[in-house]
Design an enzyme around this catalytic site. Structure first.
Site, short mmCIF file in Angstrom:
data_model
loop_
_atom_site.label_atom_id
_atom_site.label_comp_id
_atom_site.label_asym_id
_atom_site.label_seq_id
_atom_site.Cartn_x
_atom_site.Cartn_y
_atom_site.Cartn_z
CB ILE A 27 -0.96 -0.01 1.21
CG1 ILE A 27 -1.73 -1.34 1.27
CG2 ILE A 27 -1.95 1.15 1.12
CD1 ILE A 27 -2.51 -1.56 2.55
CB SER A 82 -6.13 -2.94 10.65
OG SER A 82 -6.80 -4.13 10.34
CE LYS A 132 -1.41 -2.21 11.78
NZ LYS A 132 -0.52 -1.28 11.10
CE1 TYR A 162 -1.49 -5.81 11.43
CE2 TYR A 162 -3.80 -6.45 11.15
CZ TYR A 162 -2.71 -5.66 10.78
OH TYR A 162 -2.84 -4.74 9.78
#
Ligand SMILES: NC(=O)c1ccc[n+]([C@@H]2O[C@H](COP(=O)([O-])OP(=O)(O)OC[C@H]3O[C@@H](n4cnc5c(N)ncnc54)[C@H](O)[C@@H]3O)[C@@H](O)[C@H]2O)c1
Length: 326
Positions: A12, A116, A144, A140
């Site tokens: 990205i 996310s 974030k 994960y």
């Protein structure tokens, strides 16, 4: 604006670098190439080959006076984060704290962070807006959310204008820039790789969900649309503190729908191996993008499935071994 992009050699990040340059911004990249690709970095662009885990090099780079930092650099394999959580807390959280500290020290006024949908966990709402409960279900997602909190505290105290862009499912390709993770865990490249490499087994996880065709529903957003939102975020967000914004299409697509469109685009039927459900995979994750439109003036324009699959398939055909630079 002069912009530092961490993780600008990744999927990205590289597409965003291209968009920032097209919009006339001066861009420098900060990347340690742990998962990024040298061939995704435009020739001649200032490149700082270093890690977020090296505070001294961050201080030296940030002293070059940036108007904005766009922060993609992170590890992002959910399964790996479960198996090795401290790898994620170390790289993602400690690395981001180092970066935010160096940015504040250098007086950088704007900061955009790659968050996310994983921060929401398994919400039981049809469409997820930014006020939905934050309850990540894996390390994960928790890293974030921890970074969002650190950024919110730091931005509140210093007046920095920070944006957390919560991406849903990034996909597609942008010309010579495409998706090449190792291992590849994302649905669309996995479908297409199974066509390129006959030994690549294409699996789906669960076909007994309470959805119309039994497969999971997700919100697929073209990487070009994501990149455009970052350009808008550094240009539009001038509110001190942290502003969280979802980036999705507000339209849910099932795994079966993706496979059907892939079959049309490739001209061949795909027959996945169906495995059992994975824990932590909700039936449906679809974003509200009303806030992105209101705050950023952003709307997805490239995220119809034909464009996504067509662009991704073109990239995989032109790069059958990915970037081939590992
Ligand atoms: N791909 C998705 O669907 C998705 C969805 C939601 C959020 N995100 C987030 O978006 C960001 C970019 O994702 P991507 O798919 O482009 O990942 P990617 O792995 O392609 O890119 C990450 C980049 O960061 C670099 N990096 C990692 N740790 C670093 C460190 N300590 N120091 C310097 N550079 C480092 C890597 O070398 C790589 O170039 C990540 O933060 C990810 O968590 C991605």
């Amino acid at each position: 604006m002069k912009v530092l992009v961490t993780g600008g050699a990744g999927y990205i990040g590289s597409v965003t670098v291209r968009r920032l340059l097209e919009h006339g911004h001066d861009v420098e990249i900060f990347d340690d190439f742990s998962t990024g690709h040298r061939s995704a970095v435009p020739a001649g662009l200032p490149l700082h080959d270093s890690s977020l885990l090296d505070p001294e090099s961050l201080a030296i780079v940030l002293a070059r006076r940036f108007d904005a930092v766009v922060h993609f650099a992170a590890f992002s394999l959910v399964g790996e984060s479960v198996a090795n959580p401290l790898k994620y807390w170390g790289n993602n959280v400690a690395g981001s704290v180092n970066l935010v500290g160096a940015a504040l020290e250098a007086g950088v006024p704007r900061f955009v962070f790659s968050s996310s949908a994983a921060v929401y966990g398994e919400p039981d709402v049809e469409t997820i807006d930014e006020d939905a409960r934050l309850a990540p279900v894996n390390p994960y997602g928790r890293t974030k959310l921890a970074i969002e909190w650190a950024l919110a505290d730091a931005a509140r105290q210093t007046g920095m204008c920070a944006t957390a862009l919560r991406y849903f499912n990034a996909c597609g390709a942008d010309g010579a820039l495409g998706e090449d993770h190792a291992p590849e865990t994302h649905l669309i490249p996995r479908i297409l790789l199974s066509r390129i490499d006959p030994n690549f087994e294409f699996q789906i996880f669960g076909d007994d969900y309470p959805t119309p065709d039994g497969t999971c529903i997700r919100d697929y957003i073209h990487v070009r649309d994501l990149a455009e939102a970052h350009v808008k975020a550094i240009e539009a967000v001038d509110r001190p503190g942290l502003t969280p914004i979802n980036l999705g299409t507000a339209t849910g697509r099932s795994v079966r729908e993706i496979i059907d469109v892939a079959s049309r685009v490739v001209g061949e039927d795909f027959a996945p191996v169906v495995r059992g459900r994975r824990s932590g995979d909700p039936a449906r994750l679809v974003a509200s993008n009303a806030k992105a439109e209101a705050v950023l003036g952003w709307r997805p324009v490239a995220s119809d499935l034909e464009t996504i699959l067509g662009d991704a398939w073109r990239w995989h055909q032109e790069h059958p071994r990915g970037y081939d630079d590992r």
